[in-house]
Design an enzyme around this catalytic site. Structure first.
Site, PDB file in Angstrom:
ATOM      1  N   ASN A 191       0.879  -1.175   0.000  1.00  7.89           N
ATOM      2  CA  ASN A 191       0.000   0.000   0.000  1.00  7.89           C
ATOM      3  C   ASN A 191       0.914   1.221   0.000  1.00  7.89           C
ATOM      4  OD1 ASN A 191      -1.766   2.064   0.472  1.00  7.89           O
ATOM      5  ND2 ASN A 191      -2.358   1.411   2.538  1.00  7.89           N
ATOM      6  N   LYS A 238       0.173   4.255  -0.288  1.00  3.78           N
ATOM      7  CA  LYS A 238      -0.459   5.461   0.290  1.00  3.78           C
ATOM      8  C   LYS A 238      -0.221   6.651  -0.645  1.00  3.78           C
ATOM      9  CE  LYS A 238      -0.082   3.268   4.754  1.00  3.78           C
ATOM     10  NZ  LYS A 238       0.074   3.378   6.196  1.00  3.78           N
ATOM     11  N   HIS A 252      -9.319   1.293   5.298  1.00  5.60           N
ATOM     12  CA  HIS A 252      -8.016   1.504   5.927  1.00  5.60           C
ATOM     13  C   HIS A 252      -8.188   2.456   7.117  1.00  5.60           C
ATOM     14  CE1 HIS A 252      -3.875   2.665   6.633  1.00  5.60           C
ATOM     15  NE2 HIS A 252      -3.540   1.578   5.990  1.00  5.60           N
ATOM     16  N   GLU A 268      -6.529   4.865   8.103  1.00  2.56           N
ATOM     17  CA  GLU A 268      -6.340   6.291   7.789  1.00  2.56           C
ATOM     18  C   GLU A 268      -7.623   6.881   7.200  1.00  2.56           C
ATOM     19  OE1 GLU A 268      -2.778   5.623   5.509  1.00  2.56           O
ATOM     20  OE2 GLU A 268      -1.739   5.125   7.379  1.00  2.56           O
ATOM     21  N   GLU A 274      -4.872  -4.718  10.880  1.00  7.80           N
ATOM     22  CA  GLU A 274      -3.842  -3.685  11.022  1.00  7.80           C
ATOM     23  C   GLU A 274      -4.073  -2.924  12.325  1.00  7.80           C
ATOM     24  OE1 GLU A 274      -2.011  -2.425   7.039  1.00  7.80           O
ATOM     25  OE2 GLU A 274      -3.819  -1.266   7.251  1.00  7.80           O
ATOM     26  N   GLY A 317       2.986   2.623  10.692  1.00  6.94           N
ATOM     27  CA  GLY A 317       3.921   3.721  10.491  1.00  6.94           C
ATOM     28  C   GLY A 317       4.666   4.141  11.736  1.00  6.94           C
ATOM     29  N   SER A 372       3.957  -1.828  10.320  1.00  2.38           N
ATOM     30  CA  SER A 372       5.405  -1.883  10.502  1.00  2.38           C
ATOM     31  C   SER A 372       6.015  -3.234  10.155  1.00  2.38           C
ATOM     32  CB  SER A 372       5.795  -1.460  11.923  1.00  2.38           C
ATOM     33  OG  SER A 372       5.402  -0.115  12.161  1.00  2.38           O
TER      34      SER A 372
HETATM   35  P1  13P Z   1       3.381   0.603   7.601  1.00  2.00           P
HETATM   36  O1  13P Z   1       3.880  -0.715   7.017  1.00  2.00           O
HETATM   37  O2  13P Z   1       4.097   1.782   7.052  1.00  2.00           O
HETATM   38  O3  13P Z   1       3.330   0.548   9.080  1.00  2.00           O
HETATM   39  O4  13P Z   1       1.868   0.762   7.082  1.00  2.00           O
HETATM   40  C1  13P Z   1       1.004  -0.286   7.212  1.00  2.00           C
HETATM   41  C2  13P Z   1      -0.236   0.041   6.497  1.00  2.00           C
HETATM   42  O5  13P Z   1      -0.976   0.938   6.901  1.00  2.00           O
HETATM   43  C3  13P Z   1      -0.537  -0.707   5.275  1.00  2.00           C
HETATM   44  O6  13P Z   1      -1.848  -0.472   4.851  1.00  2.00           O
END
Ligand code: 13P
Length: 247
Positions: free
Chosen positions: A9, A11, A93, A95, A165, A171, A210
């Site tokens: 992903n 982003k 997601h 976010e 997640e 992140g 992560s």
């Molecule tokens: P990270 O791997 O950067 O922690 O992000 C995970 C994520 O949100 C994948 O959708």
């Protein structure tokens, strides 16, 4: 037997030259042991889709509109994603849920729209740090999953991918331990099994938060972790491919 699925992903990262370089390196990398998919920002889907032609790597979108077409400024229809060659679409997601206030119900409608258009939804669920500390992890992920099961039925889950997640791991560099993640994945599978054992056995449940080339091996060796949804580490071809090779 569930195959391992590693999804990148990206982003809202990258630029056209950077995206081209990244896709070229991923395609050139030796992709073994796992299936891969990449979800670039929507404006690059056509370009990346063309570059992936003839490769085993699948294309995915980061979201999908809950309506078919019409006056929904800024949204992208499932039929358009399909035209770009998307096989997957991420929905729900954290976010999107936190920053854009997407409710469980909206996420369920986005899920349905993807599924009905022949796109496999990747349904993201996960608890915040506060929810985990209050002991509410299971309740939160169950509620998020139930919103889809209640409206789409358990059979729909067989045609989707679930991504657990934990929000506190996204992140932050703070990965869930393989044991912590396995407990949640196992509970989710048991919850599904209570409704339909075949669906529970079949559905891929990915871990995200992560995950990187150094911690992926242990996470992916857990019996109920069937792959990863990778953010930061999917932006470097070598790291992304190494995650798949650590299976
Ligand atoms: P990270 O791997 O950067 O922690 O992000 C995970 C994520 O949100 C994948 O959708």
């Amino acid at each position: 037997m569930r195959t391992t699925l590693i999804v990148g992903n990206w982003k809202m990262n990258g630029s056209l030259p950077g995206v081209i370089e990244l896709v070229e390196s991923i395609v050139a990398g030796e992709v073994k042991n796992a299936r891969f998919a990449i979800c670039p920002p929507a404006v690059y889907l056509m370009k990346v889709g063309g570059m992936l032609d003839g490769s085993e790597i699948a294309l995915g979108a980061q979201n999908v509109c809950d309506r078919e077409s019409g006056a929904y400024t800024g949204e992208i229809a499932a039929s358009m994603l399909k035209e770009c060659g998307c096989r997957y679409a991420i929905v729900g997601h954290s976010e999107r849920r936190a920053l854009y206030h997407e409710s469980d119900e909206l996420v369920a409608r986005r899920f349905a729209m993807a599924l009905n258009s022949g796109i496999t939804p990747i349904l993201c669920i996960g608890e915040t740090l506060e929810e985990r500390e209050n002991g509410d992890t299971e309740e939160v992920v169950s509620r998020q999953l139930d919103a889809v099961i209640d409206s789409q039925g358990i059979a729909a889950i067989a045609h989707s991918v679930i991504a657990y997640e934990p929000v506190w791991a996204i992140g932050t560099g703070k990965v869930a331990t393989p044991e912590e993640a396995q407990v949640v994945h196992k509970n989710l599978r048991e919850k599904l099994a209570a409704l339909d054992t075949r669906v529970a056995e079949q559905v891929q449940i990915l871990y995200g938060g992560s995950m990187n080339a150094s911690n992926a091996g242990e996470l992916l060796s857990q019996p109920d972790i069937d792959g990863g949804l990778i953010g930061g580490a999917s932006l470097k071809a070598a790291d992304f491919i190494a995650i798949g090779q650590s299976v």
